[in-house]
Design an enzyme around this catalytic site. Sequence first.
Site, short mmCIF file in Angstrom:
data_model
loop_
_atom_site.label_atom_id
_atom_site.label_comp_id
_atom_site.label_asym_id
_atom_site.label_seq_id
_atom_site.Cartn_x
_atom_site.Cartn_y
_atom_site.Cartn_z
N LYS A 71 0.83 -1.21 0.00
CA LYS A 71 0.00 0.00 0.00
C LYS A 71 0.87 1.27 0.00
CE LYS A 71 -3.83 -2.33 -0.06
NZ LYS A 71 -3.33 -3.70 -0.17
C1 LIG Z 1 -10.00 -3.31 -1.56
C2 LIG Z 1 -9.34 -4.03 -0.43
N1 LIG Z 1 -10.00 -4.19 0.74
C3 LIG Z 1 -9.45 -4.81 1.79
C4 LIG Z 1 -8.17 -5.31 1.73
C5 LIG Z 1 -7.59 -6.02 2.91
O1 LIG Z 1 -6.45 -5.36 3.41
P1 LIG Z 1 -5.46 -6.09 4.41
O2 LIG Z 1 -4.48 -6.86 3.57
O3 LIG Z 1 -4.80 -4.98 5.16
O4 LIG Z 1 -6.25 -6.98 5.27
C6 LIG Z 1 -7.43 -5.17 0.55
C7 LIG Z 1 -6.08 -5.70 0.46
O5 LIG Z 1 -5.39 -5.53 -0.52
C8 LIG Z 1 -8.03 -4.52 -0.56
O6 LIG Z 1 -7.38 -4.37 -1.71
#
Ligand SMILES: Cc1ncc(COP(=O)(O)O)c(C=O)c1O
Length: 381
Positions: free
Chosen positions: A185
Site C-alpha cells: 500500500k
Molecule cells: C479493496 C481491499 N479491501 C481490503 C483489503 C484487505 O487489506 P489487508 O491486507 O490490510 O487486510 C485489501 C487488500 O489488498 C483490498 O485491496
Amino acid sequence: MTEAFLPFTRPSIDDETLAGVVDVLRSGWITSGPRVAELEEALASRFGPARRVLCYAHATGALEESLRAIGVGPGDEVIVPAMTFAASANVILRVGATPVFVDVELTTRNLAAHAVAAALSPRTRAIMPVHFSGLPVDLDALHALARRHHLIVVEDAAHAIGARYRGREIGSFGDLACFSFHANKNMTTIEGAAISLPAGQSGWIDRLERLRFHGLRKAEDGSYDVELAAGKHNLSDVAARVGLGQLKRLDEFNRRRGELAGYYFDRLESNPWGLVLPERGDMGHAWHMFTVLVPFETLGFERRQLQERMRAHGIGIGMHYPALPPLSLYRSLCDWHPGQFPNAERIGRETVTLPLFPAMTEADVDRVCRVLGEVLGGASA
Ligand SMILES: Cc1ncc(COP(=O)(O)O)c(C=O)c1O
C-alpha cells in the site's frame, strides 16, 4: 547488461525508519504500546479534531469489526462492488450478513450512486464502497443516498491513504473509513490498518476497542472484565514504528505516484491496441495502482502470455481484480450468470496492473511502455 527486475510494487523504507525499528526492538516493549498510540495520534491529527483513529492488524479485520461495531449481522445486506479484493465481500459474510454486489463503472472502477440506489432493499444496512486504486468514489452522492435510507457508509479505503475527495482527505469526514497498511500500500506497517471515525461516536469507538482485543474492558485497578467473545486485531509497536516513518513521507510518496501515473498517461493515452486507461480523477487520486484494460480477445492473446513475456523482460505485472460474483463462494448469492455485471466481468478479464511505486524513475515507465508495446505489437502482428 540485463536490467534489474522491476516488480509491480515495492515499499520504500528509509534508514531513519530502520533505525527506529531497531530502537523499538531494543526497548523491551515490542507489541502494542506507545508507538501505536503515536501513530493513531499522528493519523488523527492529519484527519482533524473531529476524528478518532484506531489502528488494527489488517484492513480485513478492521472492516469486519467495523461492520460488527455498527450492528451489521444476520439478516442484513451490505452493498459492495462486484470488482474488488475478496476481503471486501468476505467480511460481510463473516459477520453473518449478505453481500449485495453492484457493478462498477468501467473507467473509475468504482461504484456509482445511481447503481447503488437500484440495489437497495429494506434489509440494506450499510454501503461499503471501495476507493479503487486510490480514486475516491463520489462520496457526496453516496452519503446523500445513505442519509435518505438511514444507512451507514463503511469506506473500504484500503487503497486510499492520502487520497482527497473535493479537497478533503479521505478519513477526515464520513462514517467509518478503513485503510490498509499492507506491504504494497501507499504507506505500510508491513501488515496493518487504521480505522478513522467520528470522535463523537463513542459507542462505535468503545466496541471497536473491545473487538480489537478479546472483548476486554480494563478497570482502573488493572483488573479486567470480558464483555465480548472477540478476536485479536492489535498492531505491534514494531509495525507502528514502520508506519510513523512512512506517514512522514506519505505526501511525498503520493506526489511521486501521481507524477509516475502522469508519465504513463503521456505514453499510453494514444495507443494502437485499444487499451482502456484508468480515470485520471482530479488532484485527489492517491495512485495506489495504475491499471489498464487490455482487449486480449481482440488481440488474440492471453493475459498469462503477457505476464510471462513481460516477466521474461524483467517486468512484473499484477491483476487487480477478478470480478467477485463468478467466484465459487459468491455465485449462488446472486445467481450469477455471465454478463450480469458487465463492467466488473470485463475488468476481471482484461485488467493488468503496471509497475507503480515511489522509487521508480521516468526511465522505468519508458521501459514498461516500450516492452508492453513490443509484446502487444508482436501479439497482433
Ligand atoms: C479493496 C481491499 N479491501 C481490503 C483489503 C484487505 O487489506 P489487508 O491486507 O490490510 O487486510 C485489501 C487488500 O489488498 C483490498 O485491496
